[in-house]
Scaffold this active site. Structure first.
Site, mmCIF file in Angstrom:
data_model
loop_
_atom_site.group_PDB
_atom_site.id
_atom_site.type_symbol
_atom_site.label_atom_id
_atom_site.label_comp_id
_atom_site.label_asym_id
_atom_site.label_seq_id
_atom_site.Cartn_x
_atom_site.Cartn_y
_atom_site.Cartn_z
ATOM 1 N N TYR A 96 -40.976 -25.399 -14.285
ATOM 2 C CA TYR A 96 -40.022 -24.979 -13.256
ATOM 3 C C TYR A 96 -39.655 -23.498 -13.377
ATOM 4 C CZ TYR A 96 -35.953 -25.047 -10.166
ATOM 5 O OH TYR A 96 -35.053 -24.778 -9.161
ATOM 6 N N LYS A 118 -40.532 -20.459 -10.545
ATOM 7 C CA LYS A 118 -39.540 -19.628 -9.880
ATOM 8 C C LYS A 118 -39.745 -18.145 -10.204
ATOM 9 C CE LYS A 118 -37.515 -22.940 -7.703
ATOM 10 N NZ LYS A 118 -37.670 -23.058 -6.224
#
Length: 252
Positions: free
Chosen positions: A166, A170
């Site tokens: 994750y 990002k």
């Protein structure tokens, strides 16, 4: 709908921060396209938004499928001829087992949804965004994608066990944002990344201290920037600030 009414597309808009973003943009007077791959949930979201007076319309779109994305762009072109705001909100969070225990299949899936699919959608709608007098593109990112934040001595996430999927997705999305902003420099369009902060959503089992509406207000701000607003920044909630309601530009 008046020809002067702005048209906004929010992906993943049938729940959580995406739904609240659609709601807030609609309450600002925009026609909001509720981007979703789930027809039933999309219809429910549209109905709920219309009950609040929002001009909401479901737009079927699976951001991971090129055919679906192209069909969605074709529909928007046919019905509206342009797009004034694109909020790339849809995303997933998998792989929280900790470094050294990463599931590479999940890692690949997260990158596909959170990064590749954002490029897929943005590229498909770019011709329509260029027809807007002042297009705004918002990529919903996270402070977890800020290398500066995660390496800060007072890292607010130092006790959160996570693997790379994750945060890496990002961080990559932040670079994609900067590159689109660079490519559109000199035009009326602005492209920015949003940090909604740690919000209570289905993605995290509603464990976040901030509400989905609070998170959505970050995207609202960036989607309605004035002509002299910034482009190519990560803006939103500042977890390290003493005041929990502090917002501003975060270091990449």
């Amino acid at each position: 709908m008046s020809e002067h009414t702005k048209v906004a597309l929010v992906t993943g808009a049938n729940r959580g921060i995406g739904f609240q973003t659609a709601r807030l943009l609609g309450l600002e007077g925009m026609t909001v396209l509720v981007g979703t791959r789930d027809a039933q949930r999309g219809a429910e979201a549209e109905r709920a938004l219309r009950e609040e007076g929002v001009d909401a319309r479901v737009l079927a779109i699976d951001i991971t499928d090129a055919t679906s994305v192209k069909a969605a762009a074709a529909r928007v072109e046919e019905e509206f001829g342009r797009l004034d705001a694109l909020v790339n909100n849809a995303g997933i969070a998998l792989g929280w087992g900790g470094m050294g225990r990463s599931d590479t299949d999940q890692f690949r899936e997260v990158l596909d949804v959170n990064v590749v699919s954002v490029v897929r959608v943005t590229d498909a709608f770019l011709p329509l965004l260029r027809r807007s007098e002042a297009a705004r593109v918002v990529n919903v990112s996270s402070e977890l994608g800020s290398i500066a934040s995660l390496t800060h001595p007072e890292d607010p996430f130092k006790d959160v066990e996570m693997d790379a999927a994750y945060p890496a997705s990002k961080a990559a999305l932040n670079m994609v944002t900067a590159l689109y902003a660079k490519a559109l420099a000199g035009t009326p369009a602005k492209v920015n990344a949003a940090n909604p902060g740690y919000c209570a959503t289905d993605m995290n089992g509603h464990s976040g201290p901030r509400s989905a509406e609070q998170g959505a207000r970050v995207s609202l701000h960036l989607a309605t920037l004035p002509e002299d607003g910034p482009s190519g920044v990560l803006w939103g909630h500042l977890a390290l600030a003493q005041d929990p309601d502090t917002y501003g530009v975060l270091d990449w």
